[in-house]
Design a protein around this motif. Sequence first.
Motif, PDB file in Angstrom:
ATOM      1  N   UNK A 110     -18.059  36.388  -2.174  1.00  0.00           N
ATOM      2  CA  UNK A 110     -17.002  35.561  -2.718  1.00  0.00           C
ATOM      3  C   UNK A 110     -15.697  36.286  -2.939  1.00  0.00           C
ATOM      4  N   UNK A 111     -15.657  37.572  -2.653  1.00  0.00           N
ATOM      5  CA  UNK A 111     -14.419  38.330  -2.780  1.00  0.00           C
ATOM      6  C   UNK A 111     -13.586  38.080  -1.535  1.00  0.00           C
ATOM      7  N   UNK A 112     -12.265  38.036  -1.719  1.00  0.00           N
ATOM      8  CA  UNK A 112     -11.438  37.760  -0.561  1.00  0.00           C
ATOM      9  C   UNK A 112      -9.975  38.041  -0.783  1.00  0.00           C
ATOM     10  N   UNK A 113      -9.228  37.967   0.316  1.00  0.00           N
ATOM     11  CA  UNK A 113      -7.791  38.176   0.312  1.00  0.00           C
ATOM     12  C   UNK A 113      -7.166  37.058   1.154  1.00  0.00           C
ATOM     13  N   UNK A 114      -6.048  36.512   0.659  1.00  0.00           N
ATOM     14  CA  UNK A 114      -5.308  35.489   1.385  1.00  0.00           C
ATOM     15  C   UNK A 114      -3.840  35.884   1.421  1.00  0.00           C
ATOM     16  N   UNK A 115      -3.217  35.791   2.597  1.00  0.00           N
ATOM     17  CA  UNK A 115      -1.779  36.028   2.747  1.00  0.00           C
ATOM     18  C   UNK A 115      -1.112  34.707   3.074  1.00  0.00           C
ATOM     19  N   UNK A 116      -0.129  34.341   2.263  1.00  0.00           N
ATOM     20  CA  UNK A 116       0.592  33.073   2.438  1.00  0.00           C
ATOM     21  C   UNK A 116       2.079  33.382   2.545  1.00  0.00           C
ATOM     22  N   UNK A 117       2.726  32.776   3.543  1.00  0.00           N
ATOM     23  CA  UNK A 117       4.174  32.983   3.716  1.00  0.00           C
ATOM     24  C   UNK A 117       4.886  32.184   2.657  1.00  0.00           C
ATOM     25  N   UNK A 142     -14.804  36.984 -10.015  1.00  0.00           N
ATOM     26  CA  UNK A 142     -14.458  35.820 -10.822  1.00  0.00           C
ATOM     27  C   UNK A 142     -13.008  35.776 -11.265  1.00  0.00           C
ATOM     28  N   UNK A 143     -12.190  36.689 -10.820  1.00  0.00           N
ATOM     29  CA  UNK A 143     -10.773  36.706 -11.172  1.00  0.00           C
ATOM     30  C   UNK A 143      -9.949  36.461  -9.928  1.00  0.00           C
ATOM     31  N   UNK A 144      -8.748  35.960 -10.130  1.00  0.00           N
ATOM     32  CA  UNK A 144      -7.854  35.679  -9.023  1.00  0.00           C
ATOM     33  C   UNK A 144      -6.486  36.288  -9.362  1.00  0.00           C
ATOM     34  N   UNK A 145      -6.037  37.201  -8.528  1.00  0.00           N
ATOM     35  CA  UNK A 145      -4.745  37.847  -8.728  1.00  0.00           C
ATOM     36  C   UNK A 145      -3.765  37.298  -7.706  1.00  0.00           C
ATOM     37  N   UNK A 146      -2.560  37.009  -8.140  1.00  0.00           N
ATOM     38  CA  UNK A 146      -1.513  36.475  -7.292  1.00  0.00           C
ATOM     39  C   UNK A 146      -0.340  37.442  -7.358  1.00  0.00           C
ATOM     40  N   UNK A 147       0.022  38.031  -6.221  1.00  0.00           N
ATOM     41  CA  UNK A 147       1.083  39.036  -6.183  1.00  0.00           C
ATOM     42  C   UNK A 147       2.185  38.553  -5.252  1.00  0.00           C
ATOM     43  N   UNK A 148       3.402  38.320  -5.765  1.00  0.00           N
ATOM     44  CA  UNK A 148       4.507  37.961  -4.869  1.00  0.00           C
ATOM     45  C   UNK A 148       5.056  39.222  -4.197  1.00  0.00           C
ATOM     46  N   UNK A 149       5.249  39.150  -2.886  1.00  0.00           N
ATOM     47  CA  UNK A 149       5.776  40.286  -2.130  1.00  0.00           C
ATOM     48  C   UNK A 149       7.005  39.806  -1.362  1.00  0.00           C
ATOM     49  N   UNK A 150       8.192  40.339  -1.660  1.00  0.00           N
ATOM     50  CA  UNK A 150       9.383  39.936  -0.910  1.00  0.00           C
ATOM     51  C   UNK A 150       9.264  40.352   0.558  1.00  0.00           C
ATOM     52  N   UNK A 151       9.770  39.520   1.452  1.00  0.00           N
ATOM     53  CA  UNK A 151       9.695  39.810   2.884  1.00  0.00           C
ATOM     54  C   UNK A 151      10.466  41.074   3.245  1.00  0.00           C
ATOM     55  N   UNK A 152      11.463  41.446   2.465  1.00  0.00           N
ATOM     56  CA  UNK A 152      12.229  42.661   2.776  1.00  0.00           C
ATOM     57  C   UNK A 152      11.365  43.910   2.627  1.00  0.00           C
ATOM     58  N   UNK A 164       6.500  36.107   0.452  1.00  0.00           N
ATOM     59  CA  UNK A 164       5.122  36.087   0.849  1.00  0.00           C
ATOM     60  C   UNK A 164       4.283  36.290  -0.409  1.00  0.00           C
ATOM     61  N   UNK A 165       3.114  35.695  -0.414  1.00  0.00           N
ATOM     62  CA  UNK A 165       2.202  35.857  -1.543  1.00  0.00           C
ATOM     63  C   UNK A 165       0.906  36.486  -1.064  1.00  0.00           C
ATOM     64  N   UNK A 166       0.377  37.383  -1.871  1.00  0.00           N
ATOM     65  CA  UNK A 166      -0.927  37.979  -1.614  1.00  0.00           C
ATOM     66  C   UNK A 166      -1.834  37.517  -2.748  1.00  0.00           C
ATOM     67  N   UNK A 167      -2.935  36.859  -2.378  1.00  0.00           N
ATOM     68  CA  UNK A 167      -3.887  36.366  -3.377  1.00  0.00           C
ATOM     69  C   UNK A 167      -5.188  37.130  -3.180  1.00  0.00           C
TER      70      UNK A 167
END
Length: 79
Positions: free
Chosen positions: A72-79, A9-19, A1-4
């Motif tokens: 413009x601030x936000x959070x996205x969760x992607x499987x 003005x910055x974009x952080x991408x954090x990979x989160x294992x499903x476990x 899963x990814x948390x964006x």
Amino acid sequence: MRVIIKAEGRKFWIPVPMCLGRLGIKYGLKYSTKTQVSKEQMDEVLEYYKVFRKAIKPYKGLKIVEVEDSEGKGVTLIV
């Protein structure tokens, strides 16, 4: 899963294992101060999580949550 996370003005991408989801659910329910959760309820929630993990596998890349405020601030969760 990814948390964006988009902020200032910055974009952080954090990979989160499903476990880690199971671990987060388990400790979140155990150490929650507002509710008391019995062993049976915790087992039931973890069983739902197992079903969720099996059901979500074919939908890799699916956006589960996309929240953005007026600034413009936000959070996205992607499987």
